[in-house]
Enzyme design. Structure first.
Site, short mmCIF file in Angstrom:
data_model
loop_
_atom_site.label_atom_id
_atom_site.label_comp_id
_atom_site.label_asym_id
_atom_site.label_seq_id
_atom_site.Cartn_x
_atom_site.Cartn_y
_atom_site.Cartn_z
N ASN A 209 -31.79 20.59 -17.74
CA ASN A 209 -31.72 21.15 -19.09
C ASN A 209 -32.00 20.05 -20.10
O ASN A 209 -32.30 18.92 -19.72
CB ASN A 209 -30.36 21.81 -19.33
CG ASN A 209 -29.22 20.84 -19.05
OD1 ASN A 209 -29.03 19.85 -19.76
ND2 ASN A 209 -28.44 21.11 -18.00
N ASP A 278 -25.76 25.96 -13.87
CA ASP A 278 -25.02 27.11 -13.35
C ASP A 278 -25.52 27.53 -11.98
O ASP A 278 -24.78 28.16 -11.21
CB ASP A 278 -25.15 28.29 -14.32
CG ASP A 278 -24.47 28.03 -15.66
OD1 ASP A 278 -23.40 27.39 -15.66
OD2 ASP A 278 -25.02 28.45 -16.69
N LYS A 288 -42.36 16.99 -0.37
CA LYS A 288 -42.93 17.66 -1.53
C LYS A 288 -43.52 19.01 -1.15
O LYS A 288 -44.30 19.13 -0.20
CB LYS A 288 -44.01 16.77 -2.13
CG LYS A 288 -44.68 17.38 -3.35
CD LYS A 288 -45.77 16.47 -3.89
CE LYS A 288 -46.51 17.12 -5.05
NZ LYS A 288 -47.60 16.27 -5.56
N PHE A 322 -17.07 22.32 -23.75
CA PHE A 322 -18.15 22.52 -24.71
C PHE A 322 -18.87 23.82 -24.37
O PHE A 322 -19.00 24.17 -23.19
CB PHE A 322 -19.14 21.35 -24.66
CG PHE A 322 -18.75 20.21 -25.55
CD1 PHE A 322 -19.53 19.87 -26.66
CD2 PHE A 322 -17.62 19.45 -25.30
CE1 PHE A 322 -19.17 18.82 -27.49
CE2 PHE A 322 -17.26 18.39 -26.11
CZ PHE A 322 -18.04 18.08 -27.22
N LYS A 336 -14.63 31.68 -23.05
CA LYS A 336 -14.65 30.49 -22.18
C LYS A 336 -13.30 29.77 -22.22
O LYS A 336 -12.79 29.34 -21.18
CB LYS A 336 -15.77 29.55 -22.64
CG LYS A 336 -16.07 28.40 -21.70
CD LYS A 336 -17.34 27.67 -22.15
CE LYS A 336 -17.82 26.70 -21.09
NZ LYS A 336 -19.10 26.06 -21.46
N LYS A 340 -11.13 29.71 -18.72
CA LYS A 340 -11.13 28.41 -18.06
C LYS A 340 -9.91 27.56 -18.41
O LYS A 340 -9.84 26.38 -18.06
CB LYS A 340 -12.43 27.68 -18.38
CG LYS A 340 -13.64 28.51 -17.93
CD LYS A 340 -14.96 27.80 -18.07
CE LYS A 340 -16.11 28.72 -17.61
NZ LYS A 340 -17.42 28.06 -17.63
#
Length: 403
Positions: A209, A278, A288, A322, A336, A340
């Site tokens: 990301n 995730d 490869k 976060f 969240k 959590k």
């Protein structure tokens, strides 16, 4: 708190410059080694000899008047400073600071220093409220400059309003609080995760990301500055961490989970700033992958949720998560936090300019069990980190007071 500290006291040209004599005296009495830099205009209100006598050090005015041939004065003072105090700070000086101008000894030193800067503005009430001054102060705040708010009362110009220089005792107190902050978390163990995890498809390709790790490392540096023992579990990041931070490098979400869990029981505070994948590929090729067809289908599986795992295991640790969202920020942040078992969630809309990945700024909203508790404008990530740790400290104290 001031004993043995080197403080550069900058005095700019306003009538309130006369208060700088008392301020200088109070700082010296507190044990600080004070070096005064005056603008040319400031010398019209108070003499350099007065400040030299009170500080017991030479007073600097002209950039080219080198008092010690062994050093370049503005660089030497910038490097030696533990704290820079500007009192009074005029509208003109604030504009110079905001725009990076360096046309005298004081403004040149301010550009060269990496020390924290504490500013005490003083000016006419209408000047203080002028949009240009307001914007300059906001910009400086985003860069981490702290302020001692001016008082309200009779001004030298005859107006009554906000703009009077804070009293020297208040400025000294603000300086002491800054240095006290440096040991406020002494003995605390803080774990921070940072960066974006990598989930490999083969030896040369991976899923990841946009996280740069800048927010996580800003938090870690702020915690070190408060005296904490800080460990960062870092995945893919940009740049290098500051000194004093123990960094453990990982690649995947699974590796990060293992490193976090191996240290979790010993921690007082855990701040999960990393952007953790995730999903990961079910199969990872050992060599490869070659092009064999027009399409490639990759099957993914869920990774273990690190934040939820430690939330279920916590035994007194203060946990901050976060949430990087693109819509319904409050809804997803509160969901969240509850699912959590976090103490705080720091949420942002990464689709908003200035609040996303890779940049040096962030726009965040803070959520606790009672709901939204704060929303901060666009700030430098270093300032977000400072404010976040201050909020954490307050809530830990309140939690302790409640038993």
């Amino acid at each position: 708190m001031l004993l043995g500290k080197t403080i550069v006291l900058g005095i700019s040209g306003g009538i309130a410059a006369y208060k700088a004599a008392t301020l200088c005296s109070r700082l010296v009495q507190g044990g600080a080694n004070v070096f005064v830099i005056m603008t040319e205009s400031a010398t019209k209100f108070i003499t350099p000899l007065t400040l030299q006598t009170l500080s017991r050090n030479p007073v600097y005015i002209d950039t080219f008047d080198e008092l010690n041939p062994a050093v370049v004065s503005h660089i030497d003072l910038a490097d030696r400073a533990d704290l820079v105090i500007i009192a009074p700070a005029t509208a003109n000086l604030l504009a110079k600071m905001a725009n990076g101008l360096a046309d005298d000894m004081l403004s040149t030193t301010l550009l060269a220093t990496t020390a924290p800067i504490l500013v005490a503005p003083a000016m006419n009430v209408h000047m203080y409220a002028h949009p240009a001054v307001v914007r300059n102060m906001e910009l400086l705040s985003e860069r981490g400059v702290r302020y001692v708010e001016p008082g309200t009362g009779q001004l030298a110009c005859g107006y009554v309003g906000k703009g009077r220089l804070a009293e020297p005792e208040d400025i000294v107190r603000a300086a002491e609080q800054w240095f006290a902050q440096g040991s406020s978390w002494k003995g605390k163990k803080v774990l921070v995760t940072a960066g974006g995890t990598i989930e490999r498809l083969d030896p040369v390709r991976f899923l990841t990301n946009d996280s740069s790790g800048k927010m996580g490392f800003a938090i870690a540096e702020a915690a070190v500055n408060r005296g904490a023992d800080v460990t960062v579990i870092a995945a893919r990041i940009q740049g290098e961490p500051a000194a004093g931070i123990h960094v453990v490098r990982v690649e995947s979400a699974e590796q990060m989970l293992e490193e976090v869990l191996s240290r979790f029981d010993d921690m007082d505070i855990v701040i999960k700033a990393a952007a953790v994948a995730d999903y990961r590929p079910i199969a990872r090729a050992d060599s490869k992958l070659k092009k064999k067809s027009d399409r490639l289908v990759i099957e993914l599986e869920r990774t273990t949720d690190i934040l939820q795992t430690i939330g279920q295991r916590k035994k007194g640790q203060f946990i901050v998560g976060f949430a990087a969202e693109t819509e319904q920020v409050e809804h997803y942040a509160m969901d969240k936090l509850i699912r959590k078992n976090c103490d705080l969630i720091v949420a942002n809309d990464v689709s908003v300019e200035g609040a996303g990945f890779n940049g040096d700024t962030n726009i965040v909203h803070l959520f606790g069990q009672e709901g939204r508790i704060a929303s901060w404008p666009m700030l430098q990530k270093s300032e977000v980190a400072h404010r976040l740790l201050t909020l954490i400290a307050e809530r830990i104290t309140d939690k302790g007071d409640r038993g």
